[in-house]
Design an enzyme around this catalytic site. Sequence first.
Site, PDB file in Angstrom:
ATOM      1  N   ASP A  42       0.819  -1.218   0.000  1.00 39.64           N
ATOM      2  CA  ASP A  42       0.000   0.000   0.000  1.00 39.64           C
ATOM      3  C   ASP A  42       0.852   1.266   0.000  1.00 39.64           C
ATOM      4  O   ASP A  42       0.664   2.160  -0.831  1.00 39.64           O
ATOM      5  CB  ASP A  42      -0.917   0.041   1.238  1.00 39.64           C
ATOM      6  CG  ASP A  42      -1.956  -1.069   1.224  1.00 39.64           C
ATOM      7  OD1 ASP A  42      -2.391  -1.452   0.115  1.00 39.64           O
ATOM      8  OD2 ASP A  42      -2.326  -1.549   2.310  1.00 39.64           O
ATOM      9  N   ARG A  67      -0.681   2.460  15.737  1.00 38.47           N
ATOM     10  CA  ARG A  67      -1.024   3.532  14.805  1.00 38.47           C
ATOM     11  C   ARG A  67      -0.916   4.940  15.378  1.00 38.47           C
ATOM     12  O   ARG A  67      -0.323   5.821  14.745  1.00 38.47           O
ATOM     13  CB  ARG A  67      -2.426   3.304  14.192  1.00 38.47           C
ATOM     14  CG  ARG A  67      -2.502   2.076  13.295  1.00 38.47           C
ATOM     15  CD  ARG A  67      -1.481   2.146  12.177  1.00 38.47           C
ATOM     16  NE  ARG A  67      -1.544   1.005  11.287  1.00 38.47           N
ATOM     17  CZ  ARG A  67      -0.699  -0.016  11.294  1.00 38.47           C
ATOM     18  NH1 ARG A  67       0.294  -0.050  12.173  1.00 38.47           N
ATOM     19  NH2 ARG A  67      -0.822  -1.006  10.447  1.00 38.47           N
ATOM     20  N   ASP A 103      -7.510   1.490  10.556  1.00 33.73           N
ATOM     21  CA  ASP A 103      -6.267   2.256  10.612  1.00 33.73           C
ATOM     22  C   ASP A 103      -6.443   3.699  10.134  1.00 33.73           C
ATOM     23  O   ASP A 103      -5.851   4.622  10.671  1.00 33.73           O
ATOM     24  CB  ASP A 103      -5.175   1.559   9.797  1.00 33.73           C
ATOM     25  CG  ASP A 103      -4.671   0.296  10.491  1.00 33.73           C
ATOM     26  OD1 ASP A 103      -4.887   0.174  11.706  1.00 33.73           O
ATOM     27  OD2 ASP A 103      -4.071  -0.558   9.818  1.00 33.73           O
ATOM     28  N   SER A 137      -2.151 -10.119   3.704  1.00 30.01           N
ATOM     29  CA  SER A 137      -1.861  -8.763   4.149  1.00 30.01           C
ATOM     30  C   SER A 137      -1.458  -8.866   5.623  1.00 30.01           C
ATOM     31  O   SER A 137      -2.241  -9.310   6.459  1.00 30.01           O
ATOM     32  CB  SER A 137      -3.112  -7.894   3.989  1.00 30.01           C
ATOM     33  OG  SER A 137      -2.977  -6.733   4.747  1.00 30.01           O
TER      34      SER A 137
HETATM   35  N1  ARG Z   1      -8.223  -5.656  12.686  1.00 31.16           N
HETATM   36  C1  ARG Z   1      -7.057  -5.218  13.364  1.00 31.16           C
HETATM   37  C2  ARG Z   1      -7.163  -3.759  13.748  1.00 31.16           C
HETATM   38  O1  ARG Z   1      -7.966  -3.072  13.228  1.00 31.16           O
HETATM   39  C3  ARG Z   1      -5.792  -5.536  12.603  1.00 31.16           C
HETATM   40  C4  ARG Z   1      -5.623  -4.805  11.330  1.00 31.16           C
HETATM   41  C5  ARG Z   1      -4.406  -5.245  10.609  1.00 31.16           C
HETATM   42  N2  ARG Z   1      -4.056  -4.258   9.652  1.00 31.16           N
HETATM   43  C6  ARG Z   1      -3.516  -4.521   8.476  1.00 31.16           C
HETATM   44  N3  ARG Z   1      -3.171  -3.509   7.760  1.00 31.16           N
HETATM   45  N4  ARG Z   1      -3.319  -5.735   8.048  1.00 31.16           N
HETATM   46  O2  ARG Z   1      -6.447  -3.310  14.583  1.00 31.16           O
END
Ligand code: ARG
Length: 395
Positions: free
Chosen positions: A14, A94, A123, A172
Amino acid sequence: MKQKAVLAFSGGLDTSVVIKYLQEKHRMDVITVTVDVGEGSDQKKIAAKAKNLGVLRHYNIDAKKEFVDDFIHPSIKANALYQNKYCLATSLARPLIAQKVLEVAKKEKVDALAHGCTGKGNDQVRFDVTFGSGSNLPIIAPIRDLNLDRTTELEFANKHGIPIDSVSKKFSIDQNLWGRAIEGGDMEDPYNEPPDDAFIWVKTKNLPDKARYLEIEFEHGIPVAVDKKRLSPIKLIEYCNKVAGSCGVGIVDHIEDRVVGIKSREVYETPAALCLIEAHSDLEKMVHTKHQNKFKSIVDQEWTWLAYSGLWQDPLKRDLDKFIDQSQKVVTGTVKLKLYKGSFRVVGRKSKYSLYSHNIATYGKGSAFDQRKATGFVELWGLQTTEANKLSNKR
Ligand code: ARG
């Protein structure tokens, strides 16, 4: 003069696509920031990748200690497991990454902030809210703005000569000290079992036949020693990840409710987090009264929800932090966990602040608890319940 954007860069698909996009479509110079929160990736390789993609400058910031002290430790104190399962590994990282990006943005006097989050995940919320809490700069999020999907991104990467490793082709992944999130591929069908090659921290085959014990010592809610060894906060988490993972402990597979409303199938490897939170919450039960236990579980849930849903900077979270910190004064002691072939449980705990009284609890001879006093207590405790039933039976 060209405008400048600063981008949170992980080196993955990304954010690599975003560099090219900012350069070509926005005609901007790109400054990349990689924040090391224990991804285990080669920071030199990421820097080289950024340079190859033609960035103006690249920053590498080691924030592992801050991540543990200011994000992971508070989450242990809050027993933070979103929907009783997810240890918030990504959610906690984050706001810290975004804060570091803001610091670089100020130093470099940039014109925009950028991230590579999609519009479907959590995120974006964590980045946007942290950015918005600390600056008025515009936010550019090309993956979201263009409604890009993974397949299109892979094609774009191919066309622009962006190198992609084989794991990111399949899944991912987001990884840091506290956990590893694995999404995509066949796992998007929630009925499909995750393939063994999705896991790198947790052993799934040929597990040891002998149980392994982990003895975790806490001081004021923070783990400070394991197996009688005092370890630095980072080393302690790495040690627990290693030991628990080698016993097959640490895989989470659940259906998660995202902030934007999507239900997603999430698979995680979080050995240390599961063990440390289980041990911590067990110890709390021993040193807190039943009233403290009942109320704190409500606070913990709210704290976890705020951290998950991108509201790390909300004043309510700061208020809850104060309450939680106060409650941790007595959370000092040792918890013994038994790990065996993928399962784990607490098998012992002790504390100098323990409220457990053998004298009162024992079923043996000479207990200080006079059972006879219970009769009157129970009668009054259940008064409204028994009366309500008697009255409704009469009607
Ligand atoms: N669902 C989790 C969260 O929102 C993990 C997200 C993982 N992110 C990713 N870019 N693969 O914190």
